[in-house]
Design a protein around this motif. Sequence first.
Motif, PDB file in Angstrom:
ATOM      1  N   UNK A 103       2.655   4.797  -7.190  1.00  0.00           N
ATOM      2  CA  UNK A 103       3.151   3.461  -6.874  1.00  0.00           C
ATOM      3  C   UNK A 103       3.609   3.370  -5.420  1.00  0.00           C
ATOM      4  N   UNK A 104       4.377   4.349  -4.967  1.00  0.00           N
ATOM      5  CA  UNK A 104       4.920   4.315  -3.607  1.00  0.00           C
ATOM      6  C   UNK A 104       3.813   4.449  -2.567  1.00  0.00           C
ATOM      7  N   UNK A 105       2.915   5.418  -2.743  1.00  0.00           N
ATOM      8  CA  UNK A 105       1.879   5.672  -1.738  1.00  0.00           C
ATOM      9  C   UNK A 105       0.889   4.520  -1.640  1.00  0.00           C
ATOM     10  N   UNK A 106       0.470   3.994  -2.780  1.00  0.00           N
ATOM     11  CA  UNK A 106      -0.466   2.872  -2.735  1.00  0.00           C
ATOM     12  C   UNK A 106       0.201   1.640  -2.127  1.00  0.00           C
ATOM     13  N   UNK A 112       0.067  -1.231   5.160  1.00  0.00           N
ATOM     14  CA  UNK A 112      -0.572  -0.901   6.440  1.00  0.00           C
ATOM     15  C   UNK A 112      -1.941  -1.564   6.562  1.00  0.00           C
ATOM     16  N   UNK A 113      -2.736  -1.480   5.502  1.00  0.00           N
ATOM     17  CA  UNK A 113      -4.067  -2.080   5.539  1.00  0.00           C
ATOM     18  C   UNK A 113      -3.970  -3.599   5.638  1.00  0.00           C
ATOM     19  N   UNK A 263       2.027  13.742  -0.537  1.00  0.00           N
ATOM     20  CA  UNK A 263       0.947  13.720   0.445  1.00  0.00           C
ATOM     21  C   UNK A 263      -0.428  13.804  -0.218  1.00  0.00           C
ATOM     22  N   UNK A 264      -0.507  14.457  -1.361  1.00  0.00           N
ATOM     23  CA  UNK A 264      -1.776  14.510  -2.075  1.00  0.00           C
ATOM     24  C   UNK A 264      -2.198  13.114  -2.530  1.00  0.00           C
ATOM     25  N   UNK A 265      -1.253  12.362  -3.062  1.00  0.00           N
ATOM     26  CA  UNK A 265      -1.546  10.995  -3.491  1.00  0.00           C
ATOM     27  C   UNK A 265      -1.785  10.091  -2.287  1.00  0.00           C
ATOM     28  N   UNK A 270      -5.173   6.412   0.815  1.00  0.00           N
ATOM     29  CA  UNK A 270      -5.815   6.039   2.082  1.00  0.00           C
ATOM     30  C   UNK A 270      -7.322   5.929   1.916  1.00  0.00           C
ATOM     31  N   UNK A 271      -7.900   6.873   1.192  1.00  0.00           N
ATOM     32  CA  UNK A 271      -9.344   6.835   0.963  1.00  0.00           C
ATOM     33  C   UNK A 271      -9.736   5.646   0.092  1.00  0.00           C
TER      34      UNK A 271
END
Length: 306
Positions: A103-106, A112-113, A263-265, A270-271
């Motif tokens: 949830x946080x990373x996405x 940013x995107x 960082x893995x997520x 990002x991808x």
Amino acid sequence: MGLNSMPSPPDCDAEKGLQSSDFAVGDTGPAAIETYGREKFPTRCGRTLESFQRRPEGQQGNELERRMKPRHLNMIAIGCSIGAGFFVGSGGALYKGGPGFVLIDFLIVGVMVFNVVHALGELAVMYLISGGFYIYASRFIDPSWGFATGWNYVLSAALVLPLELTVCALTIGYWNDTISPGVWITIFLVAIIFVNVFGTLGFAEEEFWSSLLKLGATVAFIVISIVLVAGGGPENGRYHEYQGTKLWHEGEGPFKNGIKGFFSVFITASFSFSGTEMIGLAAAEAQNPTKALPKAIKQVSLFEGT
């Protein structure tokens, strides 16, 4: 600054030696549309010898065909942001980092995107060019920066294409593992080459219909996920019982593997959002980008927010 109201180019352009003619891509008036309308359909699809003739030069040199319609641009904006990272990589991200980091990373990458796509949209409307964002980097920062950006994008595409083909083969192998993955990779590669033979219009039509398919699949996955989480799965299966927020409380909880999980997520997130920059490249091929591009950018933002 809104996408519908674009200011005039800043005065600093003159200091950098930038002229409005440096960014123009050709005439978009009635003459260009009339020429396009006189061409036969096979010619517009790149299937005749006339399709490979050099385009007539206009006031700004050799012009692009500019055959993409607003519906093409809208679906390219949405469809290019849906790929293997979303359909396949999200499961691995959930396993490695847990629902909290997902949830946080996405959310971080989405914000940013969102900003980058809106900035790219404003540049594409103000300075309509053939070449996209790496030309902007060359003009506004430094030619070496644009050179590095362009080649970085080429290398990225060269790596992503075989990855996508491999993911397609492995996905099909889930249902049929008797056929070698190389067969499916070859089939999909030939299909991609075949689509590119049809030129801009062929690519636009393929993206339009494939984006509709991906949108339909996304909606179907969301509905199925809600049903499974609510306990509507097959009997004697894991999802026959109500799941709710079990993943937030069982095992290591919502944040698995600590900073490594984060960082893995983050890499997967990002991808997953890669491809949104395609709208900046396709803008120069649109018939009326000044009108169609702001709407397409807003649709990308709406989809990312959802």
